[in-house]
Design a protein around this motif. Sequence first.
Motif, short mmCIF file in Angstrom:
data_model
loop_
_atom_site.label_atom_id
_atom_site.label_comp_id
_atom_site.label_asym_id
_atom_site.label_seq_id
_atom_site.Cartn_x
_atom_site.Cartn_y
_atom_site.Cartn_z
N GLY A 1 2.66 -6.00 -0.21
CA GLY A 1 3.80 -6.35 0.62
C GLY A 1 5.01 -5.45 0.49
N THR A 2 4.98 -4.52 -0.46
CA THR A 2 6.10 -3.58 -0.55
C THR A 2 5.96 -2.54 0.55
OG1 THR A 2 4.93 -2.14 -2.12
CG2 THR A 2 6.32 -3.89 -3.04
N CYS A 3 7.10 -2.10 1.05
CA CYS A 3 7.13 -1.11 2.12
C CYS A 3 8.53 -0.53 2.18
CB CYS A 3 6.72 -1.74 3.45
SG CYS A 3 7.68 -3.20 3.89
N SER A 4 8.81 0.26 3.21
CA SER A 4 10.10 0.93 3.28
C SER A 4 11.26 -0.04 3.38
CB SER A 4 10.12 1.88 4.49
OG SER A 4 9.90 1.17 5.69
N TRP A 5 11.02 -1.25 3.87
CA TRP A 5 12.11 -2.23 4.01
C TRP A 5 11.99 -3.40 3.02
CZ3 TRP A 5 8.32 -1.51 7.74
CH2 TRP A 5 7.43 -2.57 7.91
N ASN A 6 11.03 -3.31 2.06
CA ASN A 6 10.89 -4.40 1.08
C ASN A 6 10.32 -3.86 -0.23
OD1 ASN A 6 10.63 -7.04 -0.08
ND2 ASN A 6 8.45 -6.91 0.37
N GLU A 7 11.09 -3.94 -1.30
CA GLU A 7 10.60 -3.49 -2.61
C GLU A 7 10.17 -4.65 -3.50
OE1 GLU A 7 13.76 -2.17 -5.41
OE2 GLU A 7 15.09 -2.33 -3.66
N PHE A 8 10.24 -5.88 -2.99
CA PHE A 8 9.91 -7.06 -3.79
C PHE A 8 8.53 -7.57 -3.39
CE2 PHE A 8 14.52 -6.92 -3.06
CZ PHE A 8 14.93 -6.66 -4.36
N GLY A 9 7.50 -7.10 -4.09
CA GLY A 9 6.13 -7.42 -3.74
C GLY A 9 5.63 -8.73 -4.31
N LEU A 10 4.33 -8.94 -4.15
CA LEU A 10 3.66 -10.20 -4.49
C LEU A 10 3.97 -10.69 -5.90
CD1 LEU A 10 1.44 -12.34 -3.78
CD2 LEU A 10 -0.21 -10.73 -4.71
N LEU A 11 3.86 -9.82 -6.90
CA LEU A 11 4.03 -10.24 -8.29
C LEU A 11 5.38 -9.83 -8.86
CD1 LEU A 11 0.48 -9.60 -9.80
CD2 LEU A 11 1.50 -11.77 -9.08
N TYR A 12 6.32 -9.49 -8.01
CA TYR A 12 7.63 -9.05 -8.47
C TYR A 12 8.28 -10.09 -9.38
CZ TYR A 12 12.60 -7.84 -8.27
OH TYR A 12 13.89 -7.54 -8.60
N TYR A 13 8.10 -11.35 -9.07
CA TYR A 13 8.79 -12.42 -9.79
C TYR A 13 8.11 -12.76 -11.12
CZ TYR A 13 10.64 -12.56 -5.14
OH TYR A 13 11.19 -12.18 -3.95
N PHE A 14 6.96 -12.16 -11.37
CA PHE A 14 6.27 -12.33 -12.66
C PHE A 14 6.26 -11.04 -13.47
CE2 PHE A 14 4.54 -15.48 -9.78
CZ PHE A 14 4.53 -16.63 -10.54
N ALA A 15 6.90 -10.00 -12.96
CA ALA A 15 6.81 -8.67 -13.58
C ALA A 15 8.00 -8.39 -14.48
CB ALA A 15 6.71 -7.60 -12.49
N GLY A 16 7.85 -7.37 -15.31
CA GLY A 16 8.97 -6.88 -16.10
C GLY A 16 8.97 -7.38 -17.54
N PHE A 17 10.10 -7.20 -18.20
CA PHE A 17 10.22 -7.50 -19.62
C PHE A 17 10.30 -9.00 -19.90
CE2 PHE A 17 11.45 -3.06 -19.53
CZ PHE A 17 10.88 -2.57 -20.70
N ASN A 18 10.52 -9.82 -18.86
CA ASN A 18 10.53 -11.26 -19.11
C ASN A 18 9.17 -11.76 -19.62
OD1 ASN A 18 9.31 -10.81 -16.67
ND2 ASN A 18 10.25 -12.55 -15.63
N GLY A 19 8.11 -11.02 -19.30
CA GLY A 19 6.80 -11.37 -19.84
C GLY A 19 6.75 -11.20 -21.35
N TYR A 20 7.35 -10.13 -21.86
CA TYR A 20 7.42 -9.95 -23.31
C TYR A 20 8.29 -11.03 -23.96
CZ TYR A 20 5.21 -5.33 -23.09
OH TYR A 20 4.33 -4.28 -22.92
N LEU A 21 9.36 -11.43 -23.27
CA LEU A 21 10.18 -12.54 -23.77
C LEU A 21 9.34 -13.80 -23.97
CD1 LEU A 21 13.54 -12.66 -21.74
CD2 LEU A 21 13.29 -12.24 -24.18
N LEU A 22 8.60 -14.18 -22.93
CA LEU A 22 7.80 -15.39 -22.99
C LEU A 22 6.67 -15.24 -24.00
CD1 LEU A 22 7.24 -18.22 -21.91
CD2 LEU A 22 5.80 -17.18 -20.14
#
Length: 379
Positions: A206-227
């Motif tokens: 779902g990411t494209c030139s007008w959207n950088e927030f894809g399907l797993l954006y809300y589960f990605a990043g360092f918050n996973g290491y926090l949890l």
Amino acid sequence: MKELSGEKDGKRIIWLDFVKFIAIFMMIAVHCTDNVTPAERSEPWYNLWGSFYGSFMRPAIPLFVMVTGALLLPVEQDISAFYKKRLTRLFVPFVIWSLLYNLFPWITGLLGLSPTIINDFFAWAEPDQSLSSALHHIAMIPFNFSMLAVQMWYVYLLIGLYLYMPIFSAWVRQASIKEQKVFLVLWFVSLFIPYLREYLTKDLWGTCSWNEFGLLYYFAGFNGYLLLGHYIINNKMNLSWNKLVMMGVPSFVIGYCITFFGFKSVTAVPGQSVELVELFFTYCSPNVLMMTLPLFLATQKIHFSSAVIRRFSVSISTCTFGIWMSHYLFLGPCYMLVESLPLHTMVKMIVCTVFLLSVTWGFVYIVRKSGKIGRWIMG
């Protein structure tokens, strides 16, 4: 701060202090290789050993974040009280050290020193001694770090995690073990995103030139290491040493091989983009997780009965944030001293790591002992 002192609910957790020692050693090691591999990337010998050594050290930041999650999740304070306590203790030393680093070139000019001294301390910085350049970097502090204060990238990340934790905690507090596992599984899938975007398709889920927030954006990043840090400390895995070795050693070796050989395959081709060069060094990637998790679990199983080791762990744990802030002042001089020694390149990097960590730790310890102002400066 609790996450800097290894305390949770007033009770010291020594093995988390020791995890922080491992993490700060690895972080110092990574920056010691920066003075070898970037400036001398054209030298295959330096590049080989810098890559070999640096690839071992990628768990540094994930370990720090996991310790933060283990100690602070779920947040028990009111959101305003949490922000006031945590962010203030980050913000003050961050501003002080950011100002100092960005004023450094201008100060060398006032002292009549050659502009070349700037690169003796900061290998990647522009040797510009003008006041206008310093003021420009200072004005940009609210937006990003400069090449004179590269290590500050982590402070921006940490501030972001602190802003996020009270909100995330509302879910963590009421989430079942199963629900936390679901989050961690989706987060694990998200770790493949850098490779999928590089080798499969730039526009993913779902990411494209007008959207950088894809399907797993809300589960990605360092918050996973926090949890993950929170999950491990609150749900004993009860792995025997035999099982941990049987699973952990292959996991670390495979993760390391992907990191090292991936990095080497990219850097073997001249002219690669910075993004591609850093691809296999990405902290939020499956290979780095495979290296990080066994280290965290193994340290958790160690029984720290020695009073000397306990004092050592506590002392360096309380100094880690100050070491993070100040070590770049000593990196260049330490590297130049070690570089003159008749040693193998790999040995030089190890010696430089131990030397730099010792010098910076001593400096931070002395400043913190000077009183309340010293503790505010170092965090």
